[in-house]
Design an enzyme around this catalytic site. Structure first.
Site, PDB file in Angstrom:
ATOM      1  N   GLU A 147     -10.570  -0.184  12.069  1.00  0.00           N
ATOM      2  CA  GLU A 147     -10.693  -1.324  10.811  1.00  0.00           C
ATOM      3  C   GLU A 147     -10.346  -3.049  11.217  1.00  0.00           C
ATOM      4  O   GLU A 147     -11.412  -3.583  11.559  1.00  0.00           O
ATOM      5  CB  GLU A 147     -10.095  -1.167   9.250  1.00  0.00           C
ATOM      6  CG  GLU A 147      -8.581  -1.552   9.380  1.00  0.00           C
ATOM      7  CD  GLU A 147      -8.860  -1.777   7.639  1.00  0.00           C
ATOM      8  OE1 GLU A 147      -9.290  -1.541   6.888  1.00  0.00           O
ATOM      9  OE2 GLU A 147      -7.362  -2.350   7.091  1.00  0.00           O
ATOM     10  N   ASP A 171       1.325   1.183   8.637  1.00  0.00           N
ATOM     11  CA  ASP A 171       0.420   0.535   9.641  1.00  0.00           C
ATOM     12  C   ASP A 171       1.425   0.803  11.237  1.00  0.00           C
ATOM     13  O   ASP A 171       1.030   0.403  11.840  1.00  0.00           O
ATOM     14  CB  ASP A 171       0.011  -0.805   9.493  1.00  0.00           C
ATOM     15  CG  ASP A 171      -1.584  -1.051   8.305  1.00  0.00           C
ATOM     16  OD1 ASP A 171      -1.928  -0.479   8.566  1.00  0.00           O
ATOM     17  OD2 ASP A 171      -0.676  -1.571   7.107  1.00  0.00           O
ATOM     18  N   GLY A 176       1.043  -0.924  -0.084  1.00  0.00           N
ATOM     19  CA  GLY A 176       0.040  -0.126   0.195  1.00  0.00           C
ATOM     20  C   GLY A 176       0.777   1.572   0.077  1.00  0.00           C
ATOM     21  O   GLY A 176       1.796   1.413   0.815  1.00  0.00           O
ATOM     22  N   LEU A 226      -7.660   7.662   1.569  1.00  0.00           N
ATOM     23  CA  LEU A 226      -7.779   9.879   2.543  1.00  0.00           C
ATOM     24  C   LEU A 226      -6.654   9.501   3.442  1.00  0.00           C
ATOM     25  O   LEU A 226      -5.603  10.518   3.300  1.00  0.00           O
ATOM     26  CB  LEU A 226      -8.892  10.479   2.550  1.00  0.00           C
ATOM     27  CG  LEU A 226     -10.135  10.251   1.777  1.00  0.00           C
ATOM     28  CD1 LEU A 226     -11.430  11.396   2.476  1.00  0.00           C
ATOM     29  CD2 LEU A 226      -9.305  11.325   0.635  1.00  0.00           C
ATOM     30  N   MET A 246      -7.637   2.979   9.222  1.00  0.00           N
ATOM     31  CA  MET A 246      -7.413   1.705   9.069  1.00  0.00           C
ATOM     32  C   MET A 246      -6.037   1.387   9.591  1.00  0.00           C
ATOM     33  O   MET A 246      -5.961   1.207  11.001  1.00  0.00           O
ATOM     34  CB  MET A 246      -5.818   1.359   7.227  1.00  0.00           C
ATOM     35  CG  MET A 246      -6.948   2.027   6.383  1.00  0.00           C
ATOM     36  SD  MET A 246      -5.711   2.699   5.199  1.00  0.00           S
ATOM     37  CE  MET A 246      -6.293   2.117   3.321  1.00  0.00           C
TER      38      MET A 246
END
Length: 415
Positions: free
Chosen positions: A245, A145, A15, A298, A189
């Site tokens: 999430e 993350d 990502g 975003l 996230m």
């Protein structure tokens, strides 16, 4: 340690972030200036570009456009999620990678990504050692993350944290505009580690943030969650909630109803729909006005809220990778080594073995989360606040961001 002379390849994987291109810029510019590196090649879509022999000649790029990379979000070279097989079970991809390395005389390989990307980097490094092909391989950390092992934090996290905290502060103001109460649930996230959701607590620290924050490090209880929301709502007339999430029940199952919708190339569940699910449960239980908001992409592409500290450290990580490789280092990942004390915040780069970084998730310490499991504590603020500092002087055109436009000239073999 073997000092080599030859071409290098830089690849981006996983990502993207708002500063991943700052790391690429650090690699590319440092490599172009190195007398030991004869060509600088960019892999189109990570390791897939190596396998497909789709490589860009970075020496043909406009230097001014390379300078813009630090302000450009997403992965300028293209990214991928591609899991290499165990070479002892299937070495097809590895033999192809070796073929490409030999074709272009690649003696340096830099891979920019998170846990799975470091796994790829580690596997390639071990294979090249096994077959005796001299190639110095260095991983460059990246992940919003923030869960890579061996590093204080990961480039990309500071900017995402700043975006999340700022967005929560703005939502806090908006949710209180009417004389009727509202519950706002913000989905952030983070599959197994709650660093991103924890960043919402920075907004609370600043006086305008979530009343409740739920991280995957603590098992989630729906009944307790509803009781928490009810208590805050009855006391204040409003309630702002931040949820990761990846929150899960005690049996390990994700709360998100969308957990089985799909998986990525590494078999990870693609989560989503949590904010809507929780909003529905709150509405049914409390009968109040509820909004569910999913920040989604975003939070990782919001370069307009990038941290200057994050940009600087991302570039430094890329630069350090090349410097280490040309000095003879290999089989390592660049890591950030930081101190926070009464004299301030300081950060330098160091190297850690790829085996330490690959596929090992670093989670938020339990004592950085409150006892009730619905908020963060001061040590988290002390850790995260320095990472969001600084405002970059972003180049603009017509008051809109000016991003890098690479020519991406495909390279060909040459004598």
């Amino acid at each position: 340690m073997e000092q080599l002379k030859g071409a290098c390849i830089i690849g981006q994987s996983g990502g993207p972030t708002s500063v991943i291109n700052a790391s690429a810029q650090g690699v590319i510019q440092t490599a172009l200036a190195s007398p030991q590196i004869t060509r600088v090649l960019g892999a189109a879509h990570g390791i897939k570009g190596v396998l497909a022999d789709k490589l860009y000649d970075m020496g043909q790029e406009d230097p001014a456009q390379l300078d813009l990379l630090q302000y450009t979000p997403s992965s300028a070279l293209g990214s991928c999620r591609y899991k290499l097989a165990d070479p002892d079970q299937d070495d097809t991809d590895y033999r192809r990678i070796l073929e490409i390395f030999q074709k272009y005389d690649v003696r340096y390989f830099f891979y920019n990504g998170g846990n799975d990307s470091m796994d790829t980097c580690n596997k390639i490094s071990k294979y090249m050692q096994k077959v005796g092909y001299p190639c110095n391989i260095i991983g460059v950390p990246k992940t919003i993350d923030n869960d890579l092992s061996g590093t204080d934090h990961c480039p990309g996290y500071g900017s995402a944290a700043k975006y999340i905290a700022t967005s929560c502060m703005e939502l806090y103001q908006d949710a209180r505009v009417y004389d009727t109460g509202t519950v706002v649930i913000v989905e952030i996230m983070g599959r197994h580690a709650g660093w991103l959701a924890g960043a919402a607590g920075l907004a609370t620290w600043a006086g305008a943030g979530p009343d409740l924050v739920y991280l995957p490090e603590v098992d989630f209880d729906m009944d307790q969650f509803l009781a928490d929301v009810k208590k805050v709502y009855e006391e204040t007339g409003n309630c702002l909630v931040a949820v990761s999430e990846g929150i899960h029940y005690a049996d390990g199952t994700f709360v998100s109803e969308a957990k089985t919708s799909a998986t990525d190339g590494f078999g990870h569940a693609q989560l989503g729909g949590l904010a809507a699910l929780l909003a529905d449960r709150v509405k049914q239980a409390l009968g109040v006005k509820v909004r569910g908001i999913e920040l989604s992409l975003l939070q990782r592409c919001g370069a307009h809220l990038a941290s200057q500290t994050d940009i600087r450290e991302a570039y430094a990580a890329g630069k350090a990778a090349v410097e280490a490789a040309v000095a003879g280092q290999t089989d390592q990942m660049v890591a950030l080594d930081c101190t926070r004390d009464e004299t301030g915040y300081r950060c330098r780069t160091k190297l850690v073995p790829l085996t330490q970084a690959a596929n090992t998730e670093r989670k938020v310490p339990r004592d950085w989360i409150n006892q009730a499991g619905n908020g963060i504590c001061q040590p988290f603020i002390h850790y995260a606040l320095p990472l969001i500092q600084g405002e970059p002087e972003r180049p603009l055109e017509g008051s809109l961001p000016k991003f890098a436009k690479l020519k991406k000239v495909l390279t060909t073999d040459r004598d």
